[in-house]
Design a protein around this motif. Structure first.
Motif, PDB file in Angstrom:
ATOM      1  N   VAL A   1      -7.533  -1.456   0.184  1.00 41.80           N
ATOM      2  CA  VAL A   1      -7.046  -2.838   0.265  1.00 41.80           C
ATOM      3  C   VAL A   1      -8.150  -3.819  -0.114  1.00 41.80           C
ATOM      4  N   ASP A   2      -9.343  -3.598   0.421  1.00 39.22           N
ATOM      5  CA  ASP A   2     -10.452  -4.510   0.129  1.00 39.22           C
ATOM      6  C   ASP A   2     -10.806  -4.503  -1.358  1.00 39.22           C
ATOM      7  N   ALA A   3     -10.749  -3.337  -1.979  1.00 42.39           N
ATOM      8  CA  ALA A   3     -11.046  -3.258  -3.415  1.00 42.39           C
ATOM      9  C   ALA A   3      -9.998  -4.003  -4.229  1.00 42.39           C
TER      10      ALA A   3
ATOM     11  N   VAL B   1       0.837  -1.198   0.000  1.00 41.03           N
ATOM     12  CA  VAL B   1       0.000   0.000   0.000  1.00 41.03           C
ATOM     13  C   VAL B   1       0.873   1.250   0.000  1.00 41.03           C
ATOM     14  N   ASP B   2       0.573   2.155  -0.913  1.00 41.69           N
ATOM     15  CA  ASP B   2       1.141   3.502  -0.895  1.00 41.69           C
ATOM     16  C   ASP B   2       0.072   4.406  -0.311  1.00 41.69           C
ATOM     17  N   ALA B   3       0.148   4.630   1.006  1.00 44.11           N
ATOM     18  CA  ALA B   3      -0.866   5.417   1.708  1.00 44.11           C
ATOM     19  C   ALA B   3      -0.413   6.870   1.768  1.00 44.11           C
ATOM     20  N   GLY B   4      -0.485   7.542   0.616  1.00 44.13           N
ATOM     21  CA  GLY B   4      -0.084   8.938   0.549  1.00 44.13           C
ATOM     22  C   GLY B   4      -1.084   9.851   1.223  1.00 44.13           C
ATOM     23  N   GLN B   5      -0.732  11.123   1.274  1.00 47.58           N
ATOM     24  CA  GLN B   5      -1.616  12.078   1.927  1.00 47.58           C
ATOM     25  C   GLN B   5      -2.909  12.270   1.149  1.00 47.58           C
ATOM     26  N   HIS B   6      -2.809  12.348  -0.164  1.00 54.74           N
ATOM     27  CA  HIS B   6      -3.973  12.657  -0.985  1.00 54.74           C
ATOM     28  C   HIS B   6      -4.551  11.436  -1.696  1.00 54.74           C
ATOM     29  N   ARG B   7      -3.718  10.448  -1.964  1.00 51.29           N
ATOM     30  CA  ARG B   7      -4.171   9.288  -2.732  1.00 51.29           C
ATOM     31  C   ARG B   7      -3.622   8.014  -2.098  1.00 51.29           C
ATOM     32  N   ILE B   8      -4.450   6.998  -2.023  1.00 50.00           N
ATOM     33  CA  ILE B   8      -4.074   5.708  -1.457  1.00 50.00           C
ATOM     34  C   ILE B   8      -4.151   4.670  -2.570  1.00 50.00           C
ATOM     35  N   SER B   9      -3.061   3.954  -2.780  1.00 53.34           N
ATOM     36  CA  SER B   9      -2.985   2.941  -3.827  1.00 53.34           C
ATOM     37  C   SER B   9      -2.606   1.611  -3.191  1.00 53.34           C
ATOM     38  N   ALA B  10      -3.405   0.575  -3.445  1.00 53.88           N
ATOM     39  CA  ALA B  10      -3.159  -0.743  -2.872  1.00 53.88           C
ATOM     40  C   ALA B  10      -2.978  -1.762  -3.989  1.00 53.88           C
TER      41      ALA B  10
ATOM     42  N   SER C   1      13.922   8.218 -12.043  1.00 51.24           N
ATOM     43  CA  SER C   1      13.474   6.838 -11.953  1.00 51.24           C
ATOM     44  C   SER C   1      12.546   6.499 -13.114  1.00 51.24           C
ATOM     45  N   THR C   2      12.591   5.257 -13.542  1.00 49.83           N
ATOM     46  CA  THR C   2      11.678   4.781 -14.591  1.00 49.83           C
ATOM     47  C   THR C   2      10.433   4.116 -14.000  1.00 49.83           C
ATOM     48  N   LEU C   3      10.299   4.113 -12.671  1.00 50.48           N
ATOM     49  CA  LEU C   3       9.194   3.395 -12.030  1.00 50.48           C
ATOM     50  C   LEU C   3       7.935   4.241 -11.886  1.00 50.48           C
ATOM     51  N   GLY C   4       8.058   5.549 -12.085  1.00 50.51           N
ATOM     52  CA  GLY C   4       6.890   6.419 -12.026  1.00 50.51           C
ATOM     53  C   GLY C   4       6.181   6.354 -10.681  1.00 50.51           C
ATOM     54  N   GLY C   5       4.852   6.412 -10.734  1.00 51.18           N
ATOM     55  CA  GLY C   5       4.058   6.428  -9.509  1.00 51.18           C
ATOM     56  C   GLY C   5       3.957   5.094  -8.817  1.00 51.18           C
ATOM     57  N   SER C   6       4.565   4.047  -9.379  1.00 47.14           N
ATOM     58  CA  SER C   6       4.460   2.720  -8.774  1.00 47.14           C
ATOM     59  C   SER C   6       5.568   2.433  -7.768  1.00 47.14           C
ATOM     60  N   SER C   7       6.512   3.346  -7.594  1.00 50.85           N
ATOM     61  CA  SER C   7       7.720   3.008  -6.836  1.00 50.85           C
ATOM     62  C   SER C   7       7.414   2.626  -5.392  1.00 50.85           C
ATOM     63  N   VAL C   8       6.550   3.367  -4.709  1.00 44.95           N
ATOM     64  CA  VAL C   8       6.303   3.083  -3.295  1.00 44.95           C
ATOM     65  C   VAL C   8       5.574   1.758  -3.137  1.00 44.95           C
ATOM     66  N   ARG C   9       4.527   1.546  -3.943  1.00 45.08           N
ATOM     67  CA  ARG C   9       3.803   0.280  -3.779  1.00 45.08           C
ATOM     68  C   ARG C   9       4.646  -0.906  -4.257  1.00 45.08           C
TER      69      ARG C   9
ATOM     70  N   ARG D   1      -5.344  -4.358  -8.135  1.00 45.40           N
ATOM     71  CA  ARG D   1      -4.950  -3.015  -7.702  1.00 45.40           C
ATOM     72  C   ARG D   1      -6.181  -2.147  -7.533  1.00 45.40           C
ATOM     73  N   ALA D   2      -6.103  -1.196  -6.608  1.00 46.78           N
ATOM     74  CA  ALA D   2      -7.191  -0.240  -6.425  1.00 46.78           C
ATOM     75  C   ALA D   2      -6.611   1.071  -5.915  1.00 46.78           C
ATOM     76  N   GLU D   3      -7.259   2.181  -6.274  1.00 46.02           N
ATOM     77  CA  GLU D   3      -6.847   3.496  -5.803  1.00 46.02           C
ATOM     78  C   GLU D   3      -8.022   4.197  -5.155  1.00 46.02           C
ATOM     79  N   HIS D   4      -7.687   5.039  -4.184  1.00 45.90           N
ATOM     80  CA  HIS D   4      -8.720   5.767  -3.442  1.00 45.90           C
ATOM     81  C   HIS D   4      -8.227   7.186  -3.204  1.00 45.90           C
ATOM     82  N   VAL D   5      -9.011   8.155  -3.586  1.00 44.39           N
ATOM     83  CA  VAL D   5      -8.682   9.553  -3.323  1.00 44.39           C
ATOM     84  C   VAL D   5      -9.197   9.913  -1.937  1.00 44.39           C
ATOM     85  N   SER D   6      -8.304  10.399  -1.098  1.00 45.60           N
ATOM     86  CA  SER D   6      -8.677  10.662   0.289  1.00 45.60           C
ATOM     87  C   SER D   6      -9.641  11.844   0.396  1.00 45.60           C
ATOM     88  N   ALA D   7     -10.698  11.641   1.164  1.00 44.48           N
ATOM     89  CA  ALA D   7     -11.629  12.735   1.455  1.00 44.48           C
ATOM     90  C   ALA D   7     -11.164  13.535   2.667  1.00 44.48           C
TER      91      ALA D   7
END
Length: 428
Positions: free
Chosen positions: A141-143, A96-105, A399-407, A117-123
């Protein structure tokens, strides 16, 4: 022999069996189907021991007998050798990349291949309600589990990456305005009712692990042709270098790899970049994405960037501009955007000079979702670096990994957690 001596001998025998089973399993984890003879060469164990271990690991569900691996039409004298293959579907991990604004699992198999994979924009991006942040992470995570068709019971390990320092117990300090604690509302207990024990880690550290994992993948792809024999010594040497993975979106954070190993300290504060407020020409710890956006907004509000020469930037209101817009406008030759890129290059060069000069690094890898668009910024930083370092051999690259690096780093660490605990019980 006394009862205590008998018990000690039994415990020692069990430890040896478990150690041998782990050696066999680790040898198979990333390999194609292998024979007992190949496992004997890789582990130094006898044939009888290897066969007994493989039988037990097969019963546990870790490995399976593979179909005849000979090339089609090939003939051999006698019975063909039995092949074994590691079962990547013996369990699953969650990163899980649990960022401040976006969560990616992400859900992955035991070789790290993504299956959901699933993404969630934090409210609640400021994390004011700890229960809500925990619920949002669980929802992502559940998604991802639903997409992968994996049950909660099938999760063998989970790693959460957060924008905060994390100690060995998964806790974060109070920090400036309690931001770190808000990003980490006791996440080490998340999913405890499901039997999960998450590992909580700093996101930049995970980005660094992702870079190491990518280097290892390149080594395997370039130097291995099936079986257990490897090559790729040039890539291996690169993976053993010292580098910083510099997350560069909203805030700067660095994961430090020294001589090929992630560098950590007990309180988890290695790579925190608050000190940038003290660095001339930088003055803040906001990342390149944030700075690009703010400089563009300031310029547009001052009446710059309008007209034909500002088509990509000037056609948007100040509040609509994102870092990607600025970088695309600079590539198209727009003056305001080009100035911003030069400013970003200057800041990046100064940050790299501080990190490289202090830690004797070989390279700085600019990471995060915006990294793929930072080519011109990296070029500008490279031009400025020789004037800032007495020994300007430091490399700067995107980096060539883009937004996937943390997850990706989270999945990599989760797989390592499973490897460290496997096999589940003693093999024969």
């Amino acid at each position: 022999m006394s009862p205590s001596s008998t018990a000690e001998q039994a415990a020692s025998t069990q430890q040896v069996r478990r150690s041998n089973a782990r050696r066999v399993l680790e040898a198979m984890w990333a390999s194609s189907p292998v024979t007992a003879a190949e496992l004997m060469r890789a582990t130094g164990l006898t044939r009888a021991t290897v066969l007994a271990i493989c039988k037990d690991l097969e019963q546990q569900g870790w490995i399976a007998e593979a179909p005849d691996a000979r090339p089609s039409g090939a003939r051999t004298i006698g019975r063909p050798a039995l092949h074994y293959v590691f079962r990547a579907d013996a369990g699953h991990v969650v990163g899980v990349d649990a960022g401040q604004h976006r969560i990616s699992a992400v859900v992955a198999d035991l070789r790290g291949a993504e299956v959901g994979r699933a993404e969630h924009v934090s409210a609640d991006p400021e994390g004011e309600d700890p229960r809500r942040r925990r619920a949002e992470i669980l929802a992502a995570v559940d998604a991802a589990l639903a997409e992968a068709d994996v049950s909660a019971e099938g999760v063998r390990a989970m790693v959460l990456g957060i924008p905060a320092p994390v100690d060995a117990a998964g806790r974060s300090p109070v920090g400036h305005r309690d931001y770190w604690r808000r990003m980490n509302p006791d996440l080490a207990t998340l999913g405890a009712d499901r039997g999960w024990t998450p590992v909580v880690e700093n996101d930049a550290n995970l980005a660094a692990l992702a870079e190491l994992d990518a280097e290892a993948d390149a080594e395997r792809d370039g130097g291995r042709d099936g079986g257990l024999d490897g090559g790729g010594t040039g890539r291996r040497r690169r993976a053993e270098e010292s580098f910083a993975a510099l997350l560069s979106g909203e805030r700067f954070g660095a994961g430090l790899v020294l001589s090929g190993e992630l560098f950590r300290q007990p309180h988890g504060g290695v790579g925190e970049m608050g000190f940038l407020t003290l660095v001339d020409g930088v003055g803040r710890s906001h990342g390149l994405g944030w700075i690009a956006r703010e400089l563009a907004r300031e310029g547009l509000e001052a009446g710059r960037g309008s007209g034909p020469e500002g088509r990509l930037l000037g056609g948007r209101g100040p509040e609509e501009v994102r870092a990607e817009h600025v970088l695309a406008a600079a590539a198209a030759g727009e003056a305001l955007a080009a100035e911003i890129v030069e400013e970003l290059g200057e800041r990046l060069a100064r940050i790299c000079a501080v990190l490289g000069g202090l830690l004797d690094l070989d390279r700085v890898v600019v990471s995060g979702a915006v990294a793929g668009a930072l080519g011109d910024v990296v070029v500008a930083a490279r031009r400025r670096l020789p004037a800032l370092l007495d020994d300007p051999r430091l490399e700067i690259e995107a980096s060539t990994l883009g937004g996937s690096s943390v997850r990706r780093g989270a999945v990599h660490l989760a797989v390592r957690q499973v490897q460290a605990a496997a096999p589940a019980h003693d093999a024969a």
